[in-house]
Enzyme design. Structure first.
Site, PDB file in Angstrom:
ATOM      1  N   ARG A 262      24.356  64.164  10.120  1.00 28.73           N
ATOM      2  CA  ARG A 262      25.202  63.277   9.319  1.00 28.73           C
ATOM      3  C   ARG A 262      24.911  63.475   7.839  1.00 28.73           C
ATOM      4  NH1 ARG A 262      24.996  57.696  12.988  1.00 28.73           N
ATOM      5  NH2 ARG A 262      25.570  58.737  14.957  1.00 28.73           N
ATOM      6  N   ARG A 277      16.748  57.122   7.752  1.00 29.97           N
ATOM      7  CA  ARG A 277      18.121  57.583   7.548  1.00 29.97           C
ATOM      8  C   ARG A 277      18.064  59.072   7.200  1.00 29.97           C
ATOM      9  NH1 ARG A 277      22.459  54.336   6.882  1.00 29.97           N
ATOM     10  NH2 ARG A 277      21.107  52.566   6.480  1.00 29.97           N
ATOM     11  N   GLU A 349      18.519  48.473  13.214  1.00 27.93           N
ATOM     12  CA  GLU A 349      19.352  48.970  14.311  1.00 27.93           C
ATOM     13  C   GLU A 349      18.731  50.205  14.955  1.00 27.93           C
ATOM     14  OE1 GLU A 349      23.328  51.585  14.946  1.00 27.93           O
ATOM     15  OE2 GLU A 349      23.200  50.435  13.080  1.00 27.93           O
ATOM     16  N   SER A 352      23.741  51.213  19.137  1.00 24.28           N
ATOM     17  CA  SER A 352      25.029  50.520  19.153  1.00 24.28           C
ATOM     18  C   SER A 352      25.748  50.906  20.429  1.00 24.28           C
ATOM     19  CB  SER A 352      25.887  50.904  17.943  1.00 24.28           C
ATOM     20  OG  SER A 352      25.458  50.255  16.776  1.00 24.28           O
ATOM     21  N   ARG A 391      14.252  56.610  15.307  1.00 23.89           N
ATOM     22  CA  ARG A 391      13.988  55.200  15.021  1.00 23.89           C
ATOM     23  C   ARG A 391      13.076  54.581  16.073  1.00 23.89           C
ATOM     24  NH1 ARG A 391      18.837  52.257  11.726  1.00 23.89           N
ATOM     25  NH2 ARG A 391      19.035  53.887  10.131  1.00 23.89           N
TER      26      ARG A 391
END
Length: 427
Positions: A262, A277, A349, A352, A391
């Site tokens: 990403r 990130r 987070e 999801s 994470r």
């Protein structure tokens, strides 16, 4: 993608749904564009019908030796042949314009999704587990990793620039152990089929899951026009693109452990320290393909599968229902799992899980044939992280930190660690 017929029949419902997402009403413009398209289509059909009819009339006129009428009809057919290419081009242009407009509209939230503007309006659905009970000071993962000597950001920057990490030794093995544990759990106990799929895809594949055209800036593109996958959701969901499935074979459940790429466009200044990130990270992805009646129950099941990963690791986390303003583009309802990070003294987070209805299926043209064998219906698709490996590594490091700076390996990961029970400072 939404159905233009549904929009024509339910313009108020579309605008109300967009308002819940904080977006402007669009139904009037879409319907006007569709009316223009339909008008051109009708005019083209009329021209085609008249051309066919006139061609037959020419034969009849010539049979009756009425050459004046035949010549007039021939001139009419010639004029139609000259006119129709422009109309056909208008039809292609308007079809593409409408398709592009529809492709940029977000999905319709389910009625039970809380209405809100942003992450502050998300609703905590449940809390699971306990925060660590030790008394020594908490530390952030990058402090722990650098002190142990197994996490190197300077070398990563030298190799690739910012937002990359080099892990070595037992910390690299711990990351690998987490990914292996996740994929083993989902395949052996949760009924998912493991898939090894490409990491580079064509544009139409990303269009199918809704990443294109709206979110191109978030992607890495290769010099030959392919894209690096931002998540294995892209490949796993598109496995059924263009297919007609038998309802008896649903649901299909796929999982993959892959790197994800990403660009993190728009995240300048956010989470610049550490590996929260990253441009490249490992993730265990879950995807389900269901019929229309089963997708809501499958959403609950998928979320439970992701939660089980954190439960077995002994991590404290909370499950949130995202509000309309914080929900993803293609989602009708989303649960976020947020794990407790003692070093940050907050929840972050880690997964999801979203149900998309037939939103992606319309873009992919993925259908199923009902048990009666009559007609076809668009499948429903779901996706979730089961979970983000990097994470999860952060969470294990911060929650299993010992007073001396070492990290205790969670029991469930011991079979993957070659006898190592604790990660201690490098000599």
């Amino acid at each position: 993608m939404l159905d233009i017929k549904w929009i024509r029949d339910n313009p108020e419902a579309l605008d109300a749904a967009l308002a819940k997402r904080g977006a402007e009403p669009l139904s009037a413009g879409l319907i006007a564009l569709d009316e223009k398209r339909r008008s051109v289509v009708q005019a083209l059909q009329d021209m085609q019908s008249r051309r066919n009819a006139a061609s037959k009339e020419i034969g009849a006129a010539m049979a009756q030796k009425d050459m004046v009428l035949a010549d007039r009809l021939k001139a009419e057919v010639a004029h139609l042949k000259d006119t129709m290419p422009a109309a056909e081009e208008d039809e292609r242009r308007l079809n593409a314009e409408l398709s592009d407009a529809l492709s940029r509209i977000p999905n319709i939230p389910h009625d039970d999704v809380p209405v809100g503007r942003d992450e502050n309006d998300n609703v905590v659905t449940r809390m699971t587990g306990q925060k660590p009970g030790w008394n020594h000071p908490a530390k952030e993962h990058y402090e722990i990793g650098e002190a142990l000597g197994y996490m190197d950001f300077e070398r990563a920057t030298k190799l690739s620039g910012s937002r990359f990490t080099v892990l070595t030794g037992p910390l690299a093995r711990l990351e690998r152990a987490l990914g292996q544990f996740m994929i083993d759990l989902h395949t052996s106990e949760h009924g998912y089929t493991e898939v090894s799929s490409p990491l580079m895809v064509r544009a139409e594949t990303l269009y199918g899951t809704g990443n294109l055209p709206k979110f191109e800036e978030d992607l890495f593109k290769t010099t030959d026009g392919r894209y690096l996958i931002p998540t294995a959701e892209v490949t796993l969901t598109n496995l059924v693109a263009g297919e007609i499935l038998d309802q008896e074979k649903l649901p299909l459940r796929f999982t993959a452990l892959t790197p994800s790429f990403r660009s993190e466009a728009g995240s300048a200044g956010r989470d610049t320290r550490g590996m929260l990130r990253q441009h490249q990270f490992w993730k265990c992805e879950l995807v389900s393909i269901t019929d229309a009646e089963s997708s809501i129950a499958e959403h609950e099941r998928m979320t439970a599968c992701a939660e089980e990963v954190l439960k077995r690791l002994g991590l404290h986390f909370r499950t949130l229902t995202l509000c309309t303003g914080d929900m993803g583009f293609g989602s009708r309802k989303t649960y976020d799992l947020e794990v407790w990070l003692p070093g940050q003294n907050t929840y972050r987070e880690i997964s999801s899980c979203s149900v998309c209805g037939d939103f992606q299926a319309r873009r992919m043209n993925a259908r199923y044939r009902g048990k009666d064998g009559k007609g076809t219906t668009f499948v429903h698709t779901l996706n979730g992280s089961g979970t983000a490996v990097g994470r999860c590594l952060i969470a294990v490091m911060e929650n299993y930190l010992n007073e001396d700076g070492s990290i205790t390996v969670p029991d469930v990961l011991l079979p993957y660690m070659g006898g190592l029970t604790k990660i201690e400072k490098a000599n």
